[in-house]
Design a protein around this motif. Structure first.
Motif, short mmCIF file in Angstrom:
data_model
loop_
_atom_site.label_atom_id
_atom_site.label_comp_id
_atom_site.label_asym_id
_atom_site.label_seq_id
_atom_site.Cartn_x
_atom_site.Cartn_y
_atom_site.Cartn_z
N VAL A 194 0.83 -1.21 0.00
CA VAL A 194 0.00 0.00 0.00
C VAL A 194 0.87 1.25 0.00
CG1 VAL A 194 -1.65 1.34 1.37
CG2 VAL A 194 -1.98 -1.12 1.07
N PHE A 195 1.90 1.26 0.85
CA PHE A 195 2.74 2.45 0.97
C PHE A 195 3.58 2.67 -0.28
CE2 PHE A 195 2.92 2.03 5.91
CZ PHE A 195 1.55 2.23 5.95
N THR A 196 4.05 1.60 -0.87
CA THR A 196 4.84 1.72 -2.10
C THR A 196 4.00 2.35 -3.20
OG1 THR A 196 6.29 -0.14 -1.57
CG2 THR A 196 6.06 0.43 -3.90
N ARG A 197 2.79 1.86 -3.38
CA ARG A 197 1.91 2.41 -4.41
C ARG A 197 1.58 3.88 -4.12
NH1 ARG A 197 -1.56 -1.15 -3.98
NH2 ARG A 197 -3.07 -0.12 -2.63
N LEU A 198 1.32 4.19 -2.86
CA LEU A 198 0.97 5.55 -2.46
C LEU A 198 2.10 6.52 -2.79
CD1 LEU A 198 -0.59 6.55 0.94
CD2 LEU A 198 1.56 7.56 0.25
N CYS A 199 3.33 6.14 -2.43
CA CYS A 199 4.47 7.03 -2.66
C CYS A 199 4.74 7.20 -4.15
CB CYS A 199 5.71 6.48 -1.96
SG CYS A 199 5.62 6.54 -0.15
N ARG A 200 4.68 6.12 -4.90
CA ARG A 200 4.94 6.21 -6.34
C ARG A 200 3.88 7.03 -7.04
NH1 ARG A 200 6.63 -0.12 -7.60
NH2 ARG A 200 8.73 -0.02 -6.72
N ASP A 201 2.62 6.81 -6.68
CA ASP A 201 1.53 7.52 -7.36
C ASP A 201 1.59 9.02 -7.12
OD1 ASP A 201 0.60 5.12 -8.29
OD2 ASP A 201 -1.09 4.97 -6.91
N ASN A 202 2.08 9.42 -5.95
CA ASN A 202 2.09 10.84 -5.59
C ASN A 202 3.48 11.46 -5.63
OD1 ASN A 202 -0.84 11.28 -4.63
ND2 ASN A 202 -0.21 9.44 -3.51
N ASN A 203 4.51 10.62 -5.87
CA ASN A 203 5.90 11.10 -5.92
C ASN A 203 6.26 11.87 -4.65
OD1 ASN A 203 8.46 11.35 -7.10
ND2 ASN A 203 7.96 13.37 -7.92
N LEU A 204 5.90 11.28 -3.51
CA LEU A 204 6.15 11.91 -2.21
C LEU A 204 6.70 10.88 -1.23
CD1 LEU A 204 2.91 14.05 -1.73
CD2 LEU A 204 5.20 14.92 -2.20
N PRO A 205 7.58 11.33 -0.34
CA PRO A 205 8.00 10.43 0.74
C PRO A 205 6.90 10.31 1.79
CG PRO A 205 9.01 12.57 1.04
CD PRO A 205 8.26 12.64 -0.26
N LEU A 206 6.90 9.19 2.50
CA LEU A 206 5.91 8.93 3.56
C LEU A 206 6.64 8.72 4.88
CD1 LEU A 206 3.06 8.17 4.67
CD2 LEU A 206 3.59 5.80 3.99
N LEU A 207 6.20 9.43 5.91
CA LEU A 207 6.69 9.24 7.27
C LEU A 207 5.55 8.65 8.08
CD1 LEU A 207 8.47 11.53 5.94
CD2 LEU A 207 8.89 12.35 8.25
N TYR A 208 5.69 7.41 8.43
CA TYR A 208 4.61 6.63 9.04
C TYR A 208 4.98 6.26 10.47
CZ TYR A 208 2.02 2.24 9.97
OH TYR A 208 1.27 1.23 10.53
N VAL A 209 4.11 6.61 11.43
CA VAL A 209 4.36 6.33 12.85
C VAL A 209 3.24 5.44 13.37
CG1 VAL A 209 4.82 7.31 15.12
CG2 VAL A 209 5.39 8.61 13.07
N ASN A 210 3.59 4.30 13.96
CA ASN A 210 2.59 3.34 14.41
C ASN A 210 2.73 3.06 15.91
OD1 ASN A 210 0.44 1.52 14.15
ND2 ASN A 210 1.80 -0.21 13.76
N GLN A 211 1.59 2.94 16.56
CA GLN A 211 1.57 2.54 17.97
C GLN A 211 2.17 1.15 18.13
OE1 GLN A 211 -2.03 3.40 20.41
NE2 GLN A 211 -2.12 1.20 20.76
N VAL A 212 2.67 0.84 19.33
CA VAL A 212 3.20 -0.47 19.62
C VAL A 212 2.59 -0.95 20.94
CG1 VAL A 212 5.24 0.23 20.95
CG2 VAL A 212 5.33 -1.86 19.59
N MET A 225 8.07 3.75 9.84
CA MET A 225 9.01 3.73 8.71
C MET A 225 8.97 5.03 7.92
SD MET A 225 7.03 1.17 6.06
CE MET A 225 6.48 0.05 7.35
N VAL A 226 10.02 5.19 7.12
CA VAL A 226 10.11 6.27 6.14
C VAL A 226 10.26 5.63 4.77
CG1 VAL A 226 11.40 8.29 5.36
CG2 VAL A 226 11.18 7.82 7.81
N MET A 227 9.36 6.00 3.85
CA MET A 227 9.39 5.50 2.49
C MET A 227 9.79 6.63 1.55
SD MET A 227 8.27 2.25 2.70
CE MET A 227 7.61 1.80 1.09
N THR A 228 10.58 6.32 0.54
CA THR A 228 11.03 7.33 -0.42
C THR A 228 9.94 7.62 -1.44
OG1 THR A 228 11.90 5.82 -2.10
CG2 THR A 228 13.34 6.31 -0.21
N PRO A 229 10.07 8.70 -2.22
CA PRO A 229 9.08 8.98 -3.28
C PRO A 229 8.99 7.85 -4.31
CG PRO A 229 10.42 10.92 -2.86
CD PRO A 229 11.05 9.80 -2.10
#
Length: 541
Positions: A194-212, A225-229
């Motif tokens: 999901v995140f890979t498609r999101l970043c590629r479609d929008n050409n933006l990096p993603l900074l994702y923070v999840n509860q543990v 995680m941090v995903m590249t554009p």
């Protein structure tokens, strides 16, 4: 700009404790010279707070903690998830993200997609937001979203929050998503896709923070995680533990490795975290469980010892006249390998007492499952007595395959406070056993290799009453998790009469599962709040 992504393990409603936790991590972010620190969804109250959100005192306690947080943010900006009060028609709250800067709430972003599937029920409490939010920080424009907002699915939601975000008057330089995303086996790969498609479609990096952490039967795995554009991984935080991930805006488009693949090792970590957090967050430190010499109780015992320390686990063997010496020997050896306490309480005399008491009423009737269930209930009573007397939480040891078809005894082996492997299919139990033995033999090999048996009557074997577990688990996965019809399952090569019988058993035993202890969720569809079926129904599939 340096950004700290911090995955915290909250206790729901423990506002002072959660605030101390947040301030501790903010201190670490300051030491790392970060400009912005980002926390998960509903940071100070924890997720999911459920009907506590309907208590005014709960919301007051949260708001006091938020005010205290704002006062202590000198020199750093902070994003936290909050339940935001609202006025007017509709629900009384938003599920929001606040950007806190210079002793004030600078920006408010409101969650637009409110999930109501599986374990989620957010429209019960929250009104959906209607606008997307971009805010500036140190010259960087950040698009701020909350959990489900980046999981848009056209079959569920009519509008895509990201579409409005990227075509708005201010185009963001990055996407920030604060989440409380529960774990299940396969979730890591699902997120990455999901995140890979999101970043590629929008050409933006993603900074994702999840509860543990563990919350009732849910496990939040972190893996912020941090995903590249380009949709590749820049960096990832630890799984199943608190962690801080620091990234600089100048190099968040640089590749940094690969996300760990889904594995049974993740299930092990999830179960260990679930046991530890459930006991510790509810005030328990010690556990007790029945150790039969079978694989289910063996895996549960290892998980318990890893979660709590072997010094805090008591294993009890309760042999009957049908219990083999091999089962007793294997149980004793397992406890010795683990270094936990071990006791034997024979139940033969208690069985005779029951027989004598019931003999006048049972005269002329052949023995059946009734006598087998009495054995399980004797054991359940003994374990509950130990639980009560020594303040040890009783862990039940049944697996998902047995729970599905009712191969378990209500008020017997189902007695307890936490069902550790209730969402683990039998075949995965074996995979876990091999994994737990990877460094040295903790579980005696004979426990793994001998045919599974409840030992409630002479020469009993699970496969006397059930299909082979490889077959049973395949049908259960197709029916329970993939929602396939009987016809579709049969079309995959399964015997039609067998499939109908399995489905019949699933429906017939819903009443047992409604009375079962809380289980730890590790598959896409667990028994419990995420699967809601009526007990009384006339539907025939």
């Amino acid at each position: 700009m340096k950004i700290a992504l911090i995955q915290t393990n909250p206790i729901i409603g423990a506002f002072e404790r959660n605030l101390r936790q947040v301030l501790h991590w903010i201190g670490k972010a300051r030491q790392a010279r970060c400009d912005l620190v980002v926390f998960p969804e509903l940071t100070l109250c924890g997720y999911p707070p459920q009907d506590l959100l309907e208590r005014p005192a709960f919301l007051d306690g949260h708001d006091r903690a938020l005010v205290d947080l704002v006062k202590q943010l000198a020199g750093i900006s902070c994003i936290v998830g909050v339940p935001e009060r609202r006025q007017g028609p509709g629900k009384p709250l938003y599920n929001s993200a606040y950007v806190l800067e210079r002793d004030k709430i600078a920006v408010r972003a409101r969650k637009q997609l409110l999930p109501t599937y599986d374990v989620f029920d957010e429209t019960r409490y929250f009104e959906p937001g209607t606008t997307s939010t971009v805010f500036p920080c140190k010259g960087v424009h950040c698009g701020l979203t909350i959990c489900e907002d980046i999981w848009w699915n056209s079959e569920i939601y009519p509008t895509d929050p990201l579409k409005d975000l990227v075509i708005g008057p201010i185009v963001p330089d990055c996407l920030i998503n604060i989440s409380a995303s529960p774990y299940h086996y396969g979730k890591l790969e699902e997120r990455q896709q999901v995140f890979t498609r999101l970043c590629r479609d929008n050409n933006l990096p993603l900074l994702y923070v999840n509860q543990v952490g563990g919350q009732d039967g849910l496990i939040f795995d972190g893996h912020s995680m941090v995903m590249t554009p380009r949709g590749t991984l820049r960096a990832v935080a630890a799984g199943f533990g608190e962690d801080m991930l620091v990234v600089d805006s100048e190099d968040w488009d640089r590749d940094g490795g690969q996300l760990p693949a889904d594995s049974v090792a993740d299930v092990e970590q999830a179960l260990v975290l679930g046991v530890r957090d459930y006991l510790h967050k509810t005030g328990f430190r010690r556990a007790v469980l029945g150790l039969s010499g079978g694989i289910d109780s063996a895996v549960t015992a290892v998980i318990a010892c890893r979660a709590l320390g072997p010094e805090n686990v008591l294993c009890v063997a309760m042999p009957s006249p049908y219990t083999s010496q091999a089962s007793i020997d294997d149980a004793r050896q397992l406890a010795a390998n683990l270094g936990c306490d071990f006791e034997i309480i024979a139940i033969s005399a208690l069985m005779e007492t029951y027989r004598a008491s019931l003999a006048p009423l049972f005269t002329g009737l052949a023995e059946d499952a009734t006598e087998q269930n009495i054995q399980a209930r004797i054991r359940g009573n003994l374990l509950m007595a130990l639980s009560n007397k020594f303040k040890r939480l009783l862990l039940t040891t049944g697996n998902k395959s047995e729970m599905a078809v009712g191969y378990c005894t209500l008020y017997g082996d189902m007695s307890g406070g936490l069902a550790v492997i209730a969402d683990v299919p039998k075949i995965m139990v074996y995979e876990l056993a091999h994994l737990l033995n990877r460094e040295r033999e903790l579980i005696p090999e004979r426990i793994i290799t001998r045919p599974p048996t409840a030992e409630l009557k002479p020469d009993q074997c699970d496969q006397d009453d059930l299909p082979p577990y490889e077959v049973l688990d395949g049908v259960l996965k197709a029916y329970l998790e993939e929602h396939k019809s009987i016809e579709a399952i049969v079309a995959n090569g399964y015997d039609a009469q067998m499939v109908r019988d399995i489905v019949r058993r699933i429906k017939l035993n819903e009443y047992k599962r409604k009375q079962a202890p809380l289980g730890i969720k590790v598959t896409t569809k667990a028994f419990g709040p995420g699967r809601r079926y009526p007990l009384v129904q006339g539907f025939v599939e």
